[in-house]
Design a protein around this motif. Structure first.
Motif, PDB file in Angstrom:
ATOM      1  N   ILE A  72       0.850  -1.222  -0.058  1.00 27.90           N
ATOM      2  CA  ILE A  72      -0.202  -0.094   0.284  1.00 27.90           C
ATOM      3  C   ILE A  72       0.853   0.965  -0.064  1.00 27.90           C
ATOM      4  O   ILE A  72       0.684   2.591  -0.810  1.00 27.90           O
ATOM      5  N   SER A  73       1.972   1.460   0.534  1.00 24.63           N
ATOM      6  CA  SER A  73       3.108   2.316   0.266  1.00 24.63           C
ATOM      7  C   SER A  73       3.827   2.945  -0.414  1.00 24.63           C
ATOM      8  O   SER A  73       3.492   4.057  -1.530  1.00 24.63           O
ATOM      9  N   PHE A  74       4.444   1.356  -1.180  1.00 25.97           N
ATOM     10  CA  PHE A  74       4.579   2.050  -2.887  1.00 25.97           C
ATOM     11  C   PHE A  74       3.635   2.278  -4.095  1.00 25.97           C
ATOM     12  O   PHE A  74       3.710   3.066  -4.632  1.00 25.97           O
ATOM     13  N   VAL A  75       2.247   1.777  -3.575  1.00 25.51           N
ATOM     14  CA  VAL A  75       1.486   1.891  -4.183  1.00 25.51           C
ATOM     15  C   VAL A  75       0.957   3.869  -4.026  1.00 25.51           C
ATOM     16  O   VAL A  75       1.038   4.256  -5.395  1.00 25.51           O
ATOM     17  N   ALA A  76       0.903   4.366  -3.173  1.00 21.59           N
ATOM     18  CA  ALA A  76       0.387   5.693  -2.835  1.00 21.59           C
ATOM     19  C   ALA A  76       1.618   6.322  -3.031  1.00 21.59           C
ATOM     20  O   ALA A  76       1.432   7.532  -3.682  1.00 21.59           O
ATOM     21  N   LEU A  77       3.443   6.313  -3.447  1.00 18.75           N
ATOM     22  CA  LEU A  77       4.316   7.093  -3.239  1.00 18.75           C
ATOM     23  C   LEU A  77       4.034   6.286  -5.183  1.00 18.75           C
ATOM     24  O   LEU A  77       3.917   7.825  -5.876  1.00 18.75           O
ATOM     25  N   VAL A  78       3.636   5.700  -5.324  1.00 21.69           N
ATOM     26  CA  VAL A  78       3.310   5.744  -7.404  1.00 21.69           C
ATOM     27  C   VAL A  78       1.682   6.880  -7.529  1.00 21.69           C
ATOM     28  O   VAL A  78       2.664   7.232  -8.376  1.00 21.69           O
ATOM     29  N   LEU A  79       1.339   6.827  -6.930  1.00 25.83           N
ATOM     30  CA  LEU A  79       0.272   7.832  -7.412  1.00 25.83           C
ATOM     31  C   LEU A  79       0.276   8.802  -7.147  1.00 25.83           C
ATOM     32  O   LEU A  79      -0.148   9.897  -7.377  1.00 25.83           O
ATOM     33  N   GLY A  80       0.807   9.028  -5.709  1.00 30.37           N
ATOM     34  CA  GLY A  80       1.145  10.685  -6.040  1.00 30.37           C
ATOM     35  C   GLY A  80       3.004  11.359  -6.533  1.00 30.37           C
ATOM     36  O   GLY A  80       2.601  12.135  -6.703  1.00 30.37           O
ATOM     37  N   SER A  81       3.768  10.161  -7.297  1.00 32.27           N
ATOM     38  CA  SER A  81       4.660  10.933  -8.353  1.00 32.27           C
ATOM     39  C   SER A  81       3.209  11.134 -10.124  1.00 32.27           C
ATOM     40  O   SER A  81       4.391  12.318 -10.207  1.00 32.27           O
ATOM     41  N   THR A  82       2.469  10.179  -9.613  1.00 34.94           N
ATOM     42  CA  THR A  82       2.286  10.400 -10.726  1.00 34.94           C
ATOM     43  C   THR A  82       0.712  12.082 -10.838  1.00 34.94           C
ATOM     44  O   THR A  82       1.148  12.132 -11.760  1.00 34.94           O
TER      45      THR A  82
END
Length: 91
Positions: A72-82
């Motif tokens: 979940i943390s990595f998905v949140a990081l990718v979504l935030g970067s996107t």
């Protein structure tokens, strides 16, 4: 480090402005603006990747936590970067 580099950057900008006399149509001014902009964006990318993200993900209790929390943390990081990249394209 920011408290030292910010006044230095302001002083550098004032010196360059006084030497060149900023003109939007002058190619030298545009090249200087591009070089200084790329330098500041490089520093921002470094600070984001090395100092903030690496500290939160690799030197934290997150790496020893459960697998679902890491995902979940990595998905949140990718979504935030996107989302920030989309905002950068819009701005």
């Amino acid at each position: 480090m920011f408290s030292v580099t910010t006044p230095m950057g302001i002083a550098l900008g004032m010196i360059l402005f006084s030497m060149t006399g900023y003109d939007d149509s002058n190619p030298n001014a545009l090249i200087m603006e591009g070089l200084l902009g790329s330098l500041s964006s490089g520093i921002l990318i470094y600070m984001g990747l090395v100092d903030l993200i690496a500290l939160d993900f690799f030197h934290n209790k997150l790496m020893s936590s459960e697998t679902w929390l890491k995902k979940i943390s990595f998905v949140a990081l990718v979504l935030g970067s996107t989302s920030m990249s989309i905002l950068a394209l819009w701005a």
